[in-house]
Write a protein that holds these residues in place. Structure first.
Motif, PDB file in Angstrom:
ATOM      1  N   LEU A   1      -7.886  11.807  -2.333  1.00 47.23           N
ATOM      2  CA  LEU A   1      -7.531  11.712  -3.750  1.00 47.23           C
ATOM      3  C   LEU A   1      -8.626  12.357  -4.600  1.00 47.23           C
ATOM      4  O   LEU A   1      -8.336  13.104  -5.552  1.00 47.23           O
ATOM      5  CB  LEU A   1      -7.372  10.232  -4.123  1.00 47.23           C
TER       6      LEU A   1
ATOM      7  N   LEU B   1      -4.844  -0.783  -4.846  1.00 39.99           N
ATOM      8  CA  LEU B   1      -5.147  -0.236  -3.525  1.00 39.99           C
ATOM      9  C   LEU B   1      -6.571  -0.587  -3.102  1.00 39.99           C
ATOM     10  O   LEU B   1      -6.816  -0.909  -1.924  1.00 39.99           O
ATOM     11  CB  LEU B   1      -4.951   1.278  -3.534  1.00 39.99           C
TER      12      LEU B   1
ATOM     13  N   TYR C   1      -2.674   1.045 -10.331  1.00 43.39           N
ATOM     14  CA  TYR C   1      -2.255   1.212  -8.933  1.00 43.39           C
ATOM     15  C   TYR C   1      -3.480   1.452  -8.041  1.00 43.39           C
ATOM     16  O   TYR C   1      -3.572   0.911  -6.932  1.00 43.39           O
ATOM     17  CB  TYR C   1      -1.279   2.379  -8.788  1.00 43.39           C
ATOM     18  N   TYR C   2      -4.403   2.258  -8.528  1.00 41.18           N
ATOM     19  CA  TYR C   2      -5.620   2.540  -7.762  1.00 41.18           C
ATOM     20  C   TYR C   2      -6.416   1.241  -7.540  1.00 41.18           C
ATOM     21  O   TYR C   2      -6.919   0.982  -6.438  1.00 41.18           O
ATOM     22  CB  TYR C   2      -6.474   3.574  -8.503  1.00 41.18           C
TER      23      TYR C   2
ATOM     24  N   HIS D   1      -7.690   3.459   3.879  1.00 33.25           N
ATOM     25  CA  HIS D   1      -7.862   3.669   2.445  1.00 33.25           C
ATOM     26  C   HIS D   1      -9.046   4.594   2.164  1.00 33.25           C
ATOM     27  O   HIS D   1      -8.987   5.392   1.219  1.00 33.25           O
ATOM     28  CB  HIS D   1      -8.066   2.331   1.735  1.00 33.25           C
TER      29      HIS D   1
ATOM     30  N   TYR E   1      -7.762   8.039   2.377  1.00 31.47           N
ATOM     31  CA  TYR E   1      -6.849   8.319   1.266  1.00 31.47           C
ATOM     32  C   TYR E   1      -7.638   8.523  -0.021  1.00 31.47           C
ATOM     33  O   TYR E   1      -7.372   9.455  -0.794  1.00 31.47           O
ATOM     34  CB  TYR E   1      -5.859   7.152   1.106  1.00 31.47           C
ATOM     35  N   ARG E   2      -8.683   7.672  -0.226  1.00 25.75           N
ATOM     36  CA  ARG E   2      -9.494   7.769  -1.435  1.00 25.75           C
ATOM     37  C   ARG E   2     -10.244   9.092  -1.470  1.00 25.75           C
ATOM     38  O   ARG E   2     -10.330   9.757  -2.522  1.00 25.75           O
ATOM     39  CB  ARG E   2     -10.460   6.584  -1.485  1.00 25.75           C
TER      40      ARG E   2
ATOM     41  N   TYR F   1       2.340   1.596  -3.560  1.00 24.28           N
ATOM     42  CA  TYR F   1       1.333   1.929  -4.572  1.00 24.28           C
ATOM     43  C   TYR F   1       0.860   3.378  -4.409  1.00 24.28           C
ATOM     44  O   TYR F   1       0.627   4.075  -5.410  1.00 24.28           O
ATOM     45  CB  TYR F   1       0.141   0.973  -4.470  1.00 24.28           C
ATOM     46  N   ARG F   2       0.714   3.831  -3.171  1.00 22.58           N
ATOM     47  CA  ARG F   2       0.304   5.232  -2.973  1.00 22.58           C
ATOM     48  C   ARG F   2       1.378   6.191  -3.485  1.00 22.58           C
ATOM     49  O   ARG F   2       1.060   7.223  -4.100  1.00 22.58           O
ATOM     50  CB  ARG F   2       0.022   5.484  -1.490  1.00 22.58           C
TER      51      ARG F   2
ATOM     52  N   ASP G   1       0.464   8.805  -6.365  1.00 25.80           N
ATOM     53  CA  ASP G   1       0.597  10.237  -6.092  1.00 25.80           C
ATOM     54  C   ASP G   1       1.560  10.910  -7.062  1.00 25.80           C
ATOM     55  O   ASP G   1       1.330  12.047  -7.497  1.00 25.80           O
ATOM     56  CB  ASP G   1       1.088  10.449  -4.651  1.00 25.80           C
TER      57      ASP G   1
ATOM     58  N   VAL H   1       0.830  -1.207   0.000  1.00 30.28           N
ATOM     59  CA  VAL H   1       0.000   0.000   0.000  1.00 30.28           C
ATOM     60  C   VAL H   1       0.859   1.250   0.000  1.00 30.28           C
ATOM     61  O   VAL H   1       0.602   2.215  -0.750  1.00 30.28           O
ATOM     62  CB  VAL H   1      -0.955  -0.014   1.223  1.00 30.28           C
TER      63      VAL H   1
END
Length: 480
Positions: free
Chosen positions: A460, A437, A433-434, A453, A456-457, A411-412, A416, A408
């Protein structure tokens, strides 16, 4: 659909001579290279002179050719060259090895002209010709050294394609001793005939010729096991100083490790620093390959002298500079029993502390210690540069199944880096990648030291909600 297996020898014999002859004639009508092989096989029944005559006609045409070969005709040209080589190495060599060697040298002598006309597409044939030469030389009953040595000399002196030089070790090992002695004398005369090589400006053409001749003499010295002759020739090479690593290798091999150290520790001009693509991806700085090679030879010399502590210290220095797993394996393999655990702990600590964080991650993946890779990723989670996608993406994939937290984090960082810079051409990768995740969300644990997550989502969406090209890719992948 599976491809049909090629016919066996017994199956072809079962067809009968007439049917095979009909098939051969049919193929010869449309395949010039096969027609050439067929003619040589028929000529072989009349003796090697008839086969040699066919080869001579092909070689004469090749030697006279001057015009550039159009791209559309190059494949046919290469097939014709290949057929000529097969006739020499198979049909002619079986009956008259000496005649085959003579024609093979003529074929190699035509390499420069053929490459100029047809480009590198023909290089494979000449490499194969040079590789075929040792086997033919080994079949010679003996040689007075004259004609064969002159042919080899001409290739070394006049050909710039260097096929013979690259195969020189095998060629010289197979050549009759008289030929090798005559060639060495001819090479020495050729270098002397060039006269002084210094000048302002230097005559680069003469220097290149001298280097080819001297390098072949060095290979002869290697065949004889004459280290002193090799060194004398190395110091006579025009241009840069001698290759002290090559000298050191030969001195160590001859049981003269102390002399090797003396050579290796001479001051040497730096060579051009280089960097492999793999090392570039993990952020390693360029290195001097000549200096690294000298260091490895110095390690061998130190071990030959029994100074294992100094050898290990040099290995450790190289390891900390490169984080090369193979160097550490060499170090550990030479440790006394029960000392490897402490040494590995020190090595792993050095890797954790290294500023070359992507190289450190690669090390743990290669060792392999995925648990330590996860620890590195998590403990230094704010340092990952997602622009290093060639290093981080495979690492995330490798960690995903057993170490989801580390995956994770990586991938973040990758996602990013793409979205923060608005790299629309990379939105396809970003969507993958998304999706990864999203798939890892179900494996979140309460103790994870990163935001969930869902947060984070949401962030994003807030920061990059207008990047419609990215979100459309996400929706197409069903990862929303």
């Amino acid at each position: 659909m599976a491809r049909d297996a090629p016919p066996s020898l017994d199956q072809l014999i079962g067809l009968g001579a007439r049917r095979l002859a009909e098939l051969a004639l049919d193929e010869a009508g449309s395949n010039a290279a096969f027609r050439q092989r067929l003619a040589a096989a028929i000529a072989a029944a009349r003796g090697p002179a008839a086969v040699a005559a066919i080869v001579d006609r092909r070689l004469a045409a090749l030697e006279k050719g001057r015009s550039t070969i159009a791209a559309a005709r190059r494949r046919a040209f290469v097939e014709d060259l290949s057929a000529t080589l097969k006739i020499i190495a198979d049909d002619l060599a079986g009956a008259d090895p000496a005649s085959a060697v003579e024609r093979l040298l003529r074929l190699l002598a035509a390499a420069d002209g053929a490459l100029a006309r047809a480009g590198d597409e023909a290089a494979g044939v000449f490499s194969a010709a040079a590789a075929a030469l040792p086997a033919l030389l080994a079949r010679l009953p003996g040689d007075d050294g004259g004609a064969l040595a002159d042919g080899l000399y001409a290739l070394a002196a006049d050909s710039r394609s260097a096929f013979v030089l690259r195969a020189a070790a095998d060629i010289l090992a197979a050549a009759p001793a008289a030929t090798v002695a005559a060639l060495d004398a001819r090479l020495a005369e050729g270098v002397l005939a060039l006269g002084p090589l210094a000048g302002d400006p230097p005559n680069w053409s003469l220097r290149a010729r001298a280097r080819r001749l001297i390098e072949l003499r060095q290979r002869i010295a290697d065949r004889r096991g004459d280290v002193d002759a090799y060194i004398a020739l190395a110091t006579a090479l025009p241009g840069e100083g001698p290759d002290v690593a090559a000298i050191g290798e030969r001195l160590v091999g001859a049981g003269r490790a102390a002399e090797a150290l003396a050579w290796l520790r001479r001051s040497a001009p730096p060579s051009i620093k280089r960097l492999s693509l793999a090392d570039l991806h993990v952020g390693l700085p360029p290195r001097d390959p000549a200096a690294d090679r000298r260091a490895h030879v110095e390690i061998a010399a130190l071990e030959a002298l029994g100074d294992n502590a100094a050898a290990q210290a040099l290995r450790w220095r190289l390891f900390t500079e490169t984080l090369d797993a193979d160097i550490l394996r060499e170090q550990v393999a030479r440790l006394p029993d029960f000392e490897d655990v402490e040494a590995l702990d020190a090595a792993f600590a050095a890797v954790f502390a290294s500023p070359m964080i992507a190289a450190a991650l690669r090390f743990f993946l290669q060792w392999p210690r995925l648990d330590l890779a996860e620890r590195l990723v998590v403990e230094r989670r704010t340092e990952w540069d997602g622009r290093r996608c060639e290093a981080l993406a495979p690492a995330a994939d490798a960690l995903e199944s057993r170490h989801p937290l580390a995956a994770v984090v990586l991938y973040r960082a990758l996602l990013d880096a793409i979205l923060d810079r608005g790299l629309s051409l990379a939105y396809g990768r970003a969507a993958r990648y998304y999706a990864a995740l999203q798939g890892l969300e179900a494996r979140e644990a309460p103790g994870w030291p990163i935001e969930p997550h869902r947060h984070y989502r949401a962030e994003l969406r807030r920061r990059h909600g207008r990047k419609l090209g990215f979100w459309s890719r996400v929706e197409a992948a069903g990862a929303t």
